[in-house]
Write a protein that holds these residues in place. Structure first.
Motif: not given
Ligand code: GLU
Length: 559
Positions: A38, A40, A42, A74, A246
């Motif tokens: 993935r 991920a 932010s 995220e 996180y």
């Protein structure tokens, strides 16, 4: 302490169990060896070159193994979130051919939505899921709340930031912190009830059982065998607004979403001990991890520096503006990723990079060096192998956006433009003039606009140049084959006392006023305005008789 009771007190609304959640995320049905990876991010800004890098690894590993590559946003830090960043990120990655099989996608209304059954794929929408696991950890006696009264909260907000930094005297701080932590662990049910009744917020902390003197062996797929000291810090799982950190969120998500390989920046390496603990507490099998070294660059003094957000080449959106084709950037990333890529590519010049058997073992573990010169080299090679039609389409599209007047010229007669880009293309040694689409105008803009003219080198007299140009026009016939055309130019050279043969000229330069190369240059500057230009015969063929004669005549008039 009655942990089950504590769990109910802290999470009265959580009625589901981890088993209920697990049932919603069945194991993926994938072929043996298929990897699930993935990206991920932010959503706090643009896609950084250092972000495209691990993304390419994730994409390659998943897709070359018949697995799944997905996008998880995220977004647990609302303060740092930048409006529209997630959408921008998806679009940029798409531009670079990074396609996600599932995850957050842009819907028809231009807004982010989910595709796939392992969602939601935005962490901000997964609150209830995290709370189920948080409650479980509390019930198992592996997590506890630390309350803050409203007064304390206000006091904390009022703290002068500088004082806070000063207070970070390492030793004092650590000891004090440890003592506070041990005290906090002793909280009783009565205290919890009282705090809840007063409406005081709490953070949920893990109850760490590690001993940093002990080391856990850990194999990172890039860094190799590591010894990780056990974690003894009661780190935060849920912040006081109930939002996970996180650490906690990624453990829950990567488990439920079936991630097999986590590819992330090496800045997460120091947190690994926490993650090992979390997976153990939660009873999850850990995915494999690859911690990627930061991309470096050379500064003005030749020292290696981290490629920072503000550095040229960091923001992927800049590449579009500068006119780099995504195919070139991707190719460059492949050369950085695997040391044997270039060799493979030389042996398989016509295969797309996606055919290359990307291998984790061939990755550098010390950080790649970002270098525009190398990118330009790679780029020139990639573009030199494109068809003239493809180059025409891509340059035109780029120019329409970033240099509209030029874009219009290119688009007016695509066959004409294509003929230009076909010069020197297709053979064993194709021309390599373009590293970016922005290089097109300086290279071939003269076809549309001869206004800019390089000056003739001073040693040649205007009389000679004029005589050569007049002589050329006297015999010019566009129907001539290349050899006949060149023979006529040689004849002009002889007429004005220039050598028609380079060998003869080199043997005795003083016997001539100049050489056939100089006469060709006189013509080249007249027709293209440039001392260096693509093959002049072809240029004249493309420009056609009228335009060629007009340009040569105009130079004669100016001399
Ligand atoms: N959101 C984290 C970051 O942007 C992701 C790290 C990871 O891939 O696990 O650094």
């Amino acid at each position: 302490m009655d942990h089950a009771r504590l769990a109910d007190l802290l999470f009265p609304n959580v009625t589901r169990t981890p088993e209920d959640i697990e049932a919603l995320y069945p194991p993926r049905q994938l072929p043996e060896g298929a990897k699930v990876t993935r990206f991920a991010p932010s959503p706090t800004g643009f896609v950084h070159f250092g972000g495209l890098f691990p993304t390419t690894i994730g994409e390659r590993l998943a897709h070359q193994s018949g697995g799944v590559f997905y996008l998880r946003i995220e977004d647990t830090d609302a303060k740092r979130e930048v409006e529209g960043a997630a959408e921008g990120l998806i679009r940029t990655l798409e531009h670079y051919g990074i396609h996600f099989d599932e995850g957050a996608v842009i819907g028809e209304d231009g807004k982010i939505c989910d595709r796939g059954i392992y969602g939601p794929y935005r962490q901000s929408q997964r609150g209830p899921i995290y709370h189920v696991y948080a409650k479980q950890l509390v019930a198992l006696g592996k997590a506890y709340p630390v309350f803050t009264t409203k007064e304390e909260l206000e006091a904390m907000n009022a703290v002068d930031k500088k004082a806070e930094i000063k207070a970070k005297d390492w030793h004092e701080d650590q000891t004090a912190q440890r003592e506070a932590m041990l005290r906090a662990r002793e909280i009783t049910i009565e205290e919890v009830e009282k705090n809840l009744a007063e409406g005081n917020p709490f953070v949920l902390r893990i109850l760490a059982d590690g001993d940093p003197e002990k080391k856990v062996p850990f194999t990172d797929l890039i860094k190799g065998k590591l010894e990780i000291p056990e974690n003894d810090e009661d780190f935060v799982l849920l912040k006081s607004d109930g939002i996970p950190t996180y650490h906690f969120a990624h453990a829950v998500d990567d488990h439920l979403m079936g991630t097999t390989h986590v590819i992330r920046g090496e800045e997460w390496l120091p947190s690994l001990a926490k993650h090992i603990m979390l997976f153990r507490y939660l009873g999850f099998r850990m995915p494999k991890y690859m911690h990627i070294a930061q991309i470096m660059r050379l500064d003005e003094n030749g020292n290696k520096k981290k490629l920072s957000k503000r550095d040229m080449g960091a923001n992927m959106d800049d590449y579009s503006r500068m006119g780099y084709a995504p195919a070139c950037v991707c190719e460059y990333i492949m050369t950085l990723l695997n040391s044997n890529y270039e060799e493979w590519h030389m042996q398989n010049p016509d295969k797309p990079y996606t055919d290359f058997p990307f291998n984790i073992k061939k990755m550098s573990n010390s950080g790649c060096l970002f270098d525009f010169d190398k990118l330009n080299d790679v780029s020139k090679n990639v573009i030199s192998r494109m068809s003239a039609e493809e180059v025409t389409a891509l340059v035109t599209a780029w120019a329409k956006e970033y240099d509209p007047a030029f874009g219009e010229q290119l688009a007016k007669d695509p066959a004409f433009t294509t003929a230009i880009f076909a010069i020197g293309r297709g053979g064993k040694k194709p021309r390599k003039d373009l590293a970016t689409w922005a290089d097109a105008k300086p290279y071939m803009g003269f076809f549309f606009d001869p206004a800019q003219t390089d000056a003739y080198p001073e040693q040649f007299s205007s009389e000679d140049i004029k005589a050569a140009l007049v002589g050329f026009l006297g015999g010019y016939d566009p129907a001539d084959e290349m050899n006949a055309w060149f023979d006529k130019i040689k004849a002009v050279a002889r007429e004005i006392g220039y050598a028609d043969d380079m060998k003869a000229y080199k043997a005795d330069p003083s016997a001539f006023r100049g050489s056939i190369a100089d006469v060709s240059m006189f013509l080249r500057v007249a027709v293209t305005g440039k001392l260096n230009a693509p093959d002049l015969y072809t240029v004249m063929q493309i420009l056609g008789k009228d335009e060629t004669v007009r340009r040569v005549q105009s130079m004669i008039d100016r001399l």
